[in-house]
Design an enzyme around this catalytic site. Structure first.
Site, PDB file in Angstrom:
ATOM      1  N   LYS A  34     -30.811  31.429  17.027  1.00 32.44           N
ATOM      2  CA  LYS A  34     -30.912  31.765  15.312  1.00 32.44           C
ATOM      3  C   LYS A  34     -31.986  31.542  15.132  1.00 32.44           C
ATOM      4  CE  LYS A  34     -31.426  27.357  16.416  1.00 32.44           C
ATOM      5  NZ  LYS A  34     -30.202  26.284  17.627  1.00 32.44           N
ATOM      6  N   ARG A 129     -24.631  13.963  14.897  1.00 33.64           N
ATOM      7  CA  ARG A 129     -25.394  15.199  14.084  1.00 33.64           C
ATOM      8  C   ARG A 129     -23.727  15.764  13.853  1.00 33.64           C
ATOM      9  NH1 ARG A 129     -29.831  19.181  15.449  1.00 33.64           N
ATOM     10  NH2 ARG A 129     -28.446  19.785  16.452  1.00 33.64           N
ATOM     11  N   TYR A 254     -59.758  25.872  -3.169  1.00 35.72           N
ATOM     12  CA  TYR A 254     -59.376  24.825  -4.383  1.00 35.72           C
ATOM     13  C   TYR A 254     -60.468  24.125  -4.181  1.00 35.72           C
ATOM     14  CZ  TYR A 254     -56.729  28.914  -5.584  1.00 35.72           C
ATOM     15  OH  TYR A 254     -56.228  30.363  -6.245  1.00 35.72           O
ATOM     16  N   MET A 302     -52.759  30.791  -0.420  1.00 31.35           N
ATOM     17  CA  MET A 302     -52.069  32.044  -0.220  1.00 31.35           C
ATOM     18  C   MET A 302     -52.042  33.045   0.448  1.00 31.35           C
ATOM     19  SD  MET A 302     -49.512  33.453  -2.846  1.00 31.35           S
ATOM     20  CE  MET A 302     -48.534  32.310  -3.612  1.00 31.35           C
TER      21      MET A 302
HETATM   22  C1  LIG Z   1     -31.030  25.286  19.129  1.00 35.85           C
HETATM   23  C2  LIG Z   1     -30.233  24.878  19.747  1.00 35.85           C
HETATM   24  C3  LIG Z   1     -30.661  24.630  21.216  1.00 35.85           C
HETATM   25  C4  LIG Z   1     -31.208  25.360  21.660  1.00 35.85           C
HETATM   26  O1  LIG Z   1     -32.537  24.352  21.254  1.00 35.85           O
HETATM   27  P1  LIG Z   1     -34.180  23.960  22.084  1.00 35.85           P
HETATM   28  O2  LIG Z   1     -34.756  22.933  21.901  1.00 35.85           O
HETATM   29  O3  LIG Z   1     -34.977  24.923  21.013  1.00 35.85           O
HETATM   30  O4  LIG Z   1     -34.099  24.470  23.401  1.00 35.85           O
HETATM   31  C5  LIG Z   1     -29.932  24.045  22.160  1.00 35.85           C
HETATM   32  N1  LIG Z   1     -27.950  23.626  21.630  1.00 35.85           N
HETATM   33  C6  LIG Z   1     -27.856  24.155  20.300  1.00 35.85           C
HETATM   34  C7  LIG Z   1     -26.747  23.214  20.232  1.00 35.85           C
HETATM   35  C8  LIG Z   1     -28.502  24.659  19.488  1.00 35.85           C
HETATM   36  O5  LIG Z   1     -28.318  23.945  18.312  1.00 35.85           O
END
Ligand SMILES: *Cc1c(COP(=O)(O)O)cnc(C)c1O
Length: 359
Positions: A34, A129, A254, A302
């Site tokens: 992701k 969550r 800056y 920047m």
């Molecule tokens: C992003 C995610 C992972 C991977 O987590 P890492 O800490 O990057 O290994 C695993 N399970 C779920 C549900 C996630 O959202």
């Protein structure tokens, strides 16, 4: 041309996948890609990880992008679907949503789909969550299995809140509670993120879901990827574009935040927060100039940042600079910036070109 680039080492990426396999040899691997592959380029990562058993993404758009690029492995929507209007495309692209609450379950029960879906059931074992409460897991399973829009409930998954801390027994509680409350349900199980994969072998079930470790970064508090045999995949690199001789008392950048304590040489690097380098680093954070550490001085701008070259008086414009990656763990920069490596990796800005190495 501005030299600021990320180099993405695909050999290191595959090596890290092999490390995940070696650490959890009896599990299948759902690679978390992701957020644009944690900033590394989602399609590039998916293509390089052809040995992964599946991919985890955050939304349908990411999944469709993978399918349209010809990626054929199972794809799991880790947060499920966000509206019933997504269900038809989810089915058509053979994407597997994780169903995590009653709203999603009811929408699925009401949907009239041309083809039924495979789904995961997501259970909340204590992170609070996403996920059905433990006490509802069995009922949620039965309703999903009875749903005409559901072809298959692949299994039950949960997520761990504190697996990055090996002293925190809450992980054991979560694993135990999840196993108890899903006992007897058919299908597969999935618990482990990277931290659990490396630190909590009891969490290894049918599927593990590593993300950050695949990119060569330690998932454990205070850890470094190299301690687990991992290799950094992303190197953020740039160049010196100016080298200036300054006098004692001269203020740099800056706000004049750094004042030269003596006559000294300061280098200007063509990278700043507009590239994704954190502005809030503590003074003295290391930067590699020609492979050797030099401390950052003054405020990050920047497009530029400045380094103390007292240790390298011969440095010249055009000399190579590494902000993190090969030779300089991103974990260390994150600590100086008061954040986590995940954030630094995924917020590299689009203006930074990526080049692949080891393809
Ligand atoms: C992003 C995610 C992972 C991977 O987590 P890492 O800490 O990057 O290994 C695993 N399970 C779920 C549900 C996630 O959202």
């Amino acid at each position: 041309m501005r030299a600021t680039q990320v180099v993405i080492d695909l050999v290191a990426l595959r090596h890290n996948l092999a490390c995940a396999r070696a650490a959890a040899p009896d599990s299948r691997i759902l690679a978390a890609i992701k957020a644009n592959g944690y900033g590394h380029g989602m399609l590039r990562v998916a293509r390089a990880l052809e040995d992964a058993d599946g991919f985890g993404v955050a939304c349908l758009a990411e999944a469709i992008q993978l399918r349209e690029a010809g990626i054929s492995q199972p794809i799991v929507l880790l947060e499920g679907f966000f509206g019933a209007d997504e269900l038809e495309a989810i089915a058509r692209h053979r994407v597997i949503p994780a169903i995590h609450n009653m709203t999603q379950l009811e929408l699925l029960e009401q949907a009239r789909l041309p083809q039924p879906l495979a789904v995961w059931l997501k259970v909340d074992s204590g992170m609070h969550r996403l996920g059905f409460p433990l006490a509802q897991a069995q009922e949620a399973w039965r309703r999903l299995a009875a749903c005409p829009g559901v072809a298959e409930v692949v299994g039950c998954m949960t997520h761990l809140a504190n697996a990055d801390n090996l002293d925190d027994r809450f992980t054991v509680e979560q694993i135990t509670a999840f196993r108890q409350h899903t006992a007897g349900l058919p299908g597969q199980r999935s618990i482990a993120n990277s931290a659990a994969l490396l630190g909590w072998p009891d969490s290894h079930t049918d599927w593990v879901r590593p993300g950050i470790m695949l990119y060569g970064v330690s998932p454990l508090l205070g850890g470094r990827g190299a301690q687990h045999g991992l290799r950094p995949v992303m190197t953020l690199r740039s160049e010196l574009i100016a080298v200036t001789r300054l006098r004692r008392g001269d203020a740099v950048g800056y706000g004049g935040a750094f004042v030269c304590p003596e006559d000294m040489t300061v280098g200007v690097v063509a990278a700043g927060y507009g590239d994704g380098y954190p502005r809030h680093v503590a003074n003295g954070v290391p930067v590699l100039v020609n492979g050797r550490r030099a401390p950052l001085v003054g405020r990050v701008s920047m497009d530029m940042l400045t380094v103390d070259l007292r240790g390298q008086p011969d440095a010249r414009p055009g000399d190579a600079v590494v902000l993190w990656g090969e030779g300089l763990p991103v974990e260390e920069i994150a600590e100086h910036a008061g954040t986590i490596p995940y954030e630094l990796l995924c917020r590299v800005m689009p203006r930074v070109d990526a080049v692949e190495s080891g393809a």
